[in-house]
Scaffold this motif. Sequence first.
Motif, short mmCIF file in Angstrom:
data_model
loop_
_atom_site.label_atom_id
_atom_site.label_comp_id
_atom_site.label_asym_id
_atom_site.label_seq_id
_atom_site.Cartn_x
_atom_site.Cartn_y
_atom_site.Cartn_z
N GLU A 1 0.69 -1.24 -0.03
CA GLU A 1 -0.07 -0.04 0.07
C GLU A 1 0.84 1.05 -0.04
O GLU A 1 2.09 1.31 0.38
CB GLU A 1 -0.74 -0.02 1.36
N VAL A 2 0.22 2.39 -0.63
CA VAL A 2 1.00 3.56 -0.69
C VAL A 2 0.11 4.70 -0.11
O VAL A 2 -0.88 4.64 -0.41
CB VAL A 2 1.37 3.90 -2.14
N TYR A 3 0.90 5.44 0.77
CA TYR A 3 0.58 6.70 1.26
C TYR A 3 0.05 7.78 -0.05
O TYR A 3 0.62 7.89 -0.71
CB TYR A 3 1.46 7.47 2.05
N GLN A 4 -1.28 8.49 0.19
CA GLN A 4 -1.95 9.27 -0.99
C GLN A 4 -1.12 10.63 -0.41
O GLN A 4 -1.51 10.83 0.41
CB GLN A 4 -3.37 9.12 -0.96
N THR A 5 -0.75 11.01 -1.60
CA THR A 5 -0.10 12.59 -1.39
C THR A 5 -0.90 13.62 -1.87
O THR A 5 -1.02 14.65 -1.20
CB THR A 5 1.30 12.31 -2.02
N GLY A 6 -1.61 13.30 -2.95
CA GLY A 6 -2.62 14.23 -3.26
C GLY A 6 -1.92 15.53 -3.87
O GLY A 6 -0.67 15.57 -4.15
N PRO B 1 2.01 10.00 7.07
CA PRO B 1 3.44 9.97 7.50
C PRO B 1 4.04 11.25 7.99
O PRO B 1 3.67 12.12 7.57
CB PRO B 1 4.16 9.63 6.04
N LYS B 2 4.76 10.76 9.30
CA LYS B 2 5.44 11.92 9.97
C LYS B 2 6.71 11.82 10.09
O LYS B 2 7.11 10.55 10.91
CB LYS B 2 4.71 11.83 11.45
N MET B 3 7.58 12.40 9.53
CA MET B 3 9.02 12.35 9.54
C MET B 3 9.58 13.40 10.27
O MET B 3 9.61 14.66 10.40
CB MET B 3 9.66 12.45 8.10
N PHE B 4 10.34 12.94 11.39
CA PHE B 4 11.22 13.77 12.14
C PHE B 4 12.88 13.52 11.97
O PHE B 4 13.30 12.17 11.95
CB PHE B 4 11.08 13.32 13.67
N VAL B 5 13.48 14.59 11.49
CA VAL B 5 14.96 14.38 11.33
C VAL B 5 15.83 15.17 12.15
O VAL B 5 15.51 16.56 12.62
CB VAL B 5 15.23 15.02 9.65
N PHE B 6 16.86 14.58 12.81
CA PHE B 6 17.55 15.23 13.82
C PHE B 6 19.03 15.17 13.36
O PHE B 6 19.73 14.11 13.26
CB PHE B 6 17.53 14.50 15.33
N GLN B 7 19.64 16.47 13.20
CA GLN B 7 21.01 16.56 13.04
C GLN B 7 21.71 17.11 14.29
O GLN B 7 21.75 17.97 14.87
CB GLN B 7 21.26 17.69 11.93
N ALA B 8 22.28 16.05 14.83
CA ALA B 8 22.96 16.10 15.97
C ALA B 8 23.80 14.97 16.53
O ALA B 8 23.53 13.84 15.76
CB ALA B 8 21.69 16.16 17.10
N PHE C 1 17.84 5.28 11.05
CA PHE C 1 16.59 5.66 10.86
C PHE C 1 15.57 4.73 11.52
O PHE C 1 16.19 3.32 11.35
CB PHE C 1 16.06 6.07 9.59
N ILE C 2 14.58 4.83 12.19
CA ILE C 2 13.63 3.75 12.68
C ILE C 2 12.25 4.27 11.87
O ILE C 2 11.87 5.27 11.96
CB ILE C 2 13.78 3.85 14.00
N SER C 3 11.54 3.19 11.33
CA SER C 3 10.28 3.53 10.90
C SER C 3 9.27 2.58 11.22
O SER C 3 9.25 1.49 11.77
CB SER C 3 10.43 3.11 9.31
N THR C 4 7.87 3.35 11.67
CA THR C 4 6.83 2.49 11.89
C THR C 4 5.78 2.95 10.70
O THR C 4 4.71 2.90 10.98
CB THR C 4 6.22 3.12 13.31
N LEU C 5 6.45 3.31 9.76
CA LEU C 5 5.80 3.63 8.53
C LEU C 5 4.70 2.25 8.21
O LEU C 5 5.25 1.06 8.21
CB LEU C 5 6.21 4.07 7.28
N THR C 6 3.45 2.56 7.72
CA THR C 6 2.55 1.37 7.45
C THR C 6 2.36 1.23 5.85
O THR C 6 1.63 0.21 5.59
CB THR C 6 1.33 1.50 8.46
#
Length: 288
Positions: free
Chosen positions: A7-12, A129-136, A264-269
């Motif tokens: 399945e694919v997230y719909q971006t619209g 989808p919610k993406m959190f990026v940390f440069q640290a 990276f760690i993903s809980t994307l479905t």
Amino acid sequence: METYQEEVYQTGKQIGKAYIFNFTKFDSDPNDRRQGSGKDAEKLTDVFDTFGFETRTETEDQDQTTLSMFNKKLDDIAKQDFSDFASLVMVFMSHGDGHHIFVKDGRFFIEDIYQKFYGNKCATLLGKPKMFVFQACRGNKTNVAVDESPPKTDATRDEGVSLQSLPADSDCLVCNATTKGFVSFRDKDNGSWYIQTLANVLLAYYKCKIKGQSRKQDILQLLTIVSRNVAKKQFGSTETPSEEGPIGPQADTVPIQFTQMPTFISTLTKLFYLPQRKVETENITQIF
């Protein structure tokens, strides 16, 4: 019988909103301005704009952002209506101690950021989808490489965030510049290894310039490409690399070569695909 399908997230029409937080001033060390991080913020802004994100860069405001102000900004974002947006991307660049992000006057607990965007807290992001990026950095150890000729660079270290804070909620993707316990590097003139590579890979994808069997890769494939290219970077010297930890500059003279491994760690479905520019195949020059 249970069935399995892709399945694919719909971006619209509205791919999403992107927020970039770049902290450059700290009461604990007035001389520390995290040189080079402005390059990262500028490049990421250009990249997200290119994809069609509604991008907000907080760089100019961060010099005076206190803990209470940062908390309120996050609350204000979480209260927004994301019904017309397909995703959320948030980038945080600052010092830290492995569990906190540093702002002007203190430390902000990483897990408190995630919780504000849980599906039960932000209903219009539920299932998106919610993406959190940390440069640290995520510790004090340095990854090292052996028998390589390093490029000459003026690298600096950031302190940062632990993936232990990842919520059990679904549809989240947390990206760190380095593995747990290790530092990440930032060039004072050109920006950080991780953010610059991430931006370059995303832009190459948009222009259909990623090498491979398929012209379209989902976000996890792109992040794997980012990890590989950052891992190949090195710098080394018998001189003293500059360190910008939360308690002030420190140094250690080491005649070895440094490297870095993002995670990276993903809980994307579902699969998350960013849009691409339509180009003719013969005009493509692949670069990754």
